[in-house]
Write an enzyme that holds these catalytic residues in place. Structure first.
Site, PDB file in Angstrom:
ATOM      1  N   ASN A  90       0.982  -1.260  -0.034  1.00 31.69           N
ATOM      2  CA  ASN A  90      -0.223   0.032   0.084  1.00 31.69           C
ATOM      3  C   ASN A  90       0.899   1.275  -0.046  1.00 31.69           C
ATOM      4  O   ASN A  90       0.918   2.111   0.895  1.00 31.69           O
ATOM      5  CB  ASN A  90      -0.946  -0.130   1.201  1.00 31.69           C
ATOM      6  CG  ASN A  90      -2.264   0.938   1.142  1.00 31.69           C
ATOM      7  OD1 ASN A  90      -2.221   1.679   0.045  1.00 31.69           O
ATOM      8  ND2 ASN A  90      -2.696   1.199   2.213  1.00 31.69           N
ATOM      9  N   HIS A 123      27.169   1.681   7.935  1.00 27.31           N
ATOM     10  CA  HIS A 123      28.543   2.123   8.434  1.00 27.31           C
ATOM     11  C   HIS A 123      28.813   1.330   9.686  1.00 27.31           C
ATOM     12  O   HIS A 123      28.080   0.914  10.495  1.00 27.31           O
ATOM     13  CB  HIS A 123      28.502   3.673   8.785  1.00 27.31           C
ATOM     14  CG  HIS A 123      27.848   4.382   7.536  1.00 27.31           C
ATOM     15  ND1 HIS A 123      28.632   4.545   6.476  1.00 27.31           N
ATOM     16  CD2 HIS A 123      26.820   5.149   7.397  1.00 27.31           C
ATOM     17  CE1 HIS A 123      27.731   5.172   5.383  1.00 27.31           C
ATOM     18  NE2 HIS A 123      26.813   5.517   6.172  1.00 27.31           N
ATOM     19  N   LYS A 175      15.042  -8.157  16.657  1.00 30.47           N
ATOM     20  CA  LYS A 175      13.852  -8.683  17.456  1.00 30.47           C
ATOM     21  C   LYS A 175      13.112 -10.131  16.926  1.00 30.47           C
ATOM     22  O   LYS A 175      13.168 -10.327  15.920  1.00 30.47           O
ATOM     23  CB  LYS A 175      12.776  -7.565  17.412  1.00 30.47           C
ATOM     24  CG  LYS A 175      11.732  -7.671  18.078  1.00 30.47           C
ATOM     25  CD  LYS A 175      11.968  -7.223  19.632  1.00 30.47           C
ATOM     26  CE  LYS A 175      12.328  -5.927  19.766  1.00 30.47           C
ATOM     27  NZ  LYS A 175      12.582  -5.604  21.063  1.00 30.47           N
ATOM     28  N   ARG A 189       7.999  -3.533  21.121  1.00 25.60           N
ATOM     29  CA  ARG A 189       8.064  -4.432  22.416  1.00 25.60           C
ATOM     30  C   ARG A 189       6.675  -5.249  22.093  1.00 25.60           C
ATOM     31  O   ARG A 189       5.732  -4.984  21.445  1.00 25.60           O
ATOM     32  CB  ARG A 189       8.104  -3.762  23.719  1.00 25.60           C
ATOM     33  CG  ARG A 189       6.886  -2.890  23.771  1.00 25.60           C
ATOM     34  CD  ARG A 189       6.979  -2.195  25.297  1.00 25.60           C
ATOM     35  NE  ARG A 189       5.923  -1.261  25.435  1.00 25.60           N
ATOM     36  CZ  ARG A 189       4.826  -1.670  26.002  1.00 25.60           C
ATOM     37  NH1 ARG A 189       4.312  -2.685  26.031  1.00 25.60           N
ATOM     38  NH2 ARG A 189       3.666  -0.711  26.129  1.00 25.60           N
ATOM     39  N   LYS A 192       0.486  -7.544  22.828  1.00 30.21           N
ATOM     40  CA  LYS A 192      -0.460  -8.428  22.980  1.00 30.21           C
ATOM     41  C   LYS A 192      -0.358  -9.830  22.450  1.00 30.21           C
ATOM     42  O   LYS A 192       0.607 -10.085  21.239  1.00 30.21           O
ATOM     43  CB  LYS A 192      -1.793  -7.938  22.448  1.00 30.21           C
ATOM     44  CG  LYS A 192      -3.086  -8.725  22.899  1.00 30.21           C
ATOM     45  CD  LYS A 192      -4.354  -7.795  22.523  1.00 30.21           C
ATOM     46  CE  LYS A 192      -5.751  -8.460  22.926  1.00 30.21           C
ATOM     47  NZ  LYS A 192      -5.690  -8.327  24.635  1.00 30.21           N
TER      48      LYS A 192
END
Length: 267
Positions: A90, A123, A175, A189, A192
């Site tokens: 989109n 870098h 992550k 983070r 839910k």
């Protein structure tokens, strides 16, 4: 070599095009290397897109898509970029592959406006005392049916399991996002557990339609690890072992294209 029409892909000289010629709508492909392989399945329309092969020995695989591809891709050498079927863009998404690392994206994902995916910081950063490098590049994996909210940044080492939601403006680096979870924030983070999403747009809905979809009973978008689940680290290791792009393509065809629903589940 600058390519502005599909037919030019049939004469790449030191590089190779495989598959069905894509449609290029205000799009351009630049190849400034050798021994690269560009694969398109049927129904690939590059819209306002720019693809740069800036080095050698890379594979770009674009799967069949009901929707247009809107991509700005920079492939800088010894990289694999695989994008599965029927992802919705989109607006423009940017993917930058560096330092021989890879980007693997599943199918049926939703990319909102301004998504950025980068496997490197570009870098170098070092520790002041040890003088050792701190920011090595790392591949990125995004599973099936993942929703990336507007302006999300997916950075090196991130693994996103199928069925997950990434909130608008989120920043993810190194992550691990389990399947059917929602992550948001900068840095992102867990917000839910036990969530899934469905691609209907609520913009035109009235009260009746809102009430109608207050519950959704299908399990189609709930993912569990099983015997078909691929280990992201194993896939990345296998891809890095190949020196010949032809072998990489064979691996993609054998391991990524025919896997089951839970191929990219992550717990």
């Amino acid at each position: 070599m600058q390519i502005n029409s599909p037919e030019e892909l049939l004469n790449l000289k030191e590089n190779e095009f495989i598959g069905e010629l894509p449609k290029l709508t205000n799009s351009q492909i630049n190849i400034n290397g050798k021994n690269n392989i560009f694969v398109c399945e049927e129904n690939v329309n590059l819209w306002n897109s720019k693809i740069d092969f800036n080095g050698d020995n890379s594979v770009l695989y674009l799967s069949s898509n009901t929707f247009d591809y809107a991509l700005n891709i920079s492939i800088n050498g010894n990289n694999v970029c695989f994008i599965g079927k029927n992802n919705y863009f989109n607006g423009m998404s940017t993917i930058v592959l560096s330092e021989s690392k890879n980007v693997i994206i599943g199918e049926d994902c939703l990319f909102s406006y301004g998504i950025s995916i980068r496997v490197a910081d570009a870098h170098l950063i070092y520790h002041t005392k040890t003088k050792e490098r701190l920011n090595f590049s790392k591949s990125i994996f995004i599973g099936d049916h993942v929703w990336l909210g507007q302006s999300a940044m997916i950075l090196k080492g991130t693994r996103i399991g199928s069925g997950s939601i990434i909130g608008a403006g989120s920043v993810l680096s190194h992550k691990i996002v389990p399947s059917n979870t929602t992550f948001a924030g900068s840095p992102a983070r867990l917000t839910k557990n036990d969530t899934f999403w469905v691609g209907y747009s609520v913009h035109p809905w009235d009260e009746f339609t809102t009430l109608k979809y207050s519950k959704y009973t299908t399990d189609n978008f709930i993912y569990e690890t099983d015997d078909d689940t691929l280990d992201f680290e194993d896939v990345d290791y296998d891809l890095d072992e190949f020196e010949n792009p032809k072998n990489i393509l064979t691996y993609i065809e054998s391991n990524l294209l025919e896997a089951g629903k839970n191929r990219f589940a992550l717990k």
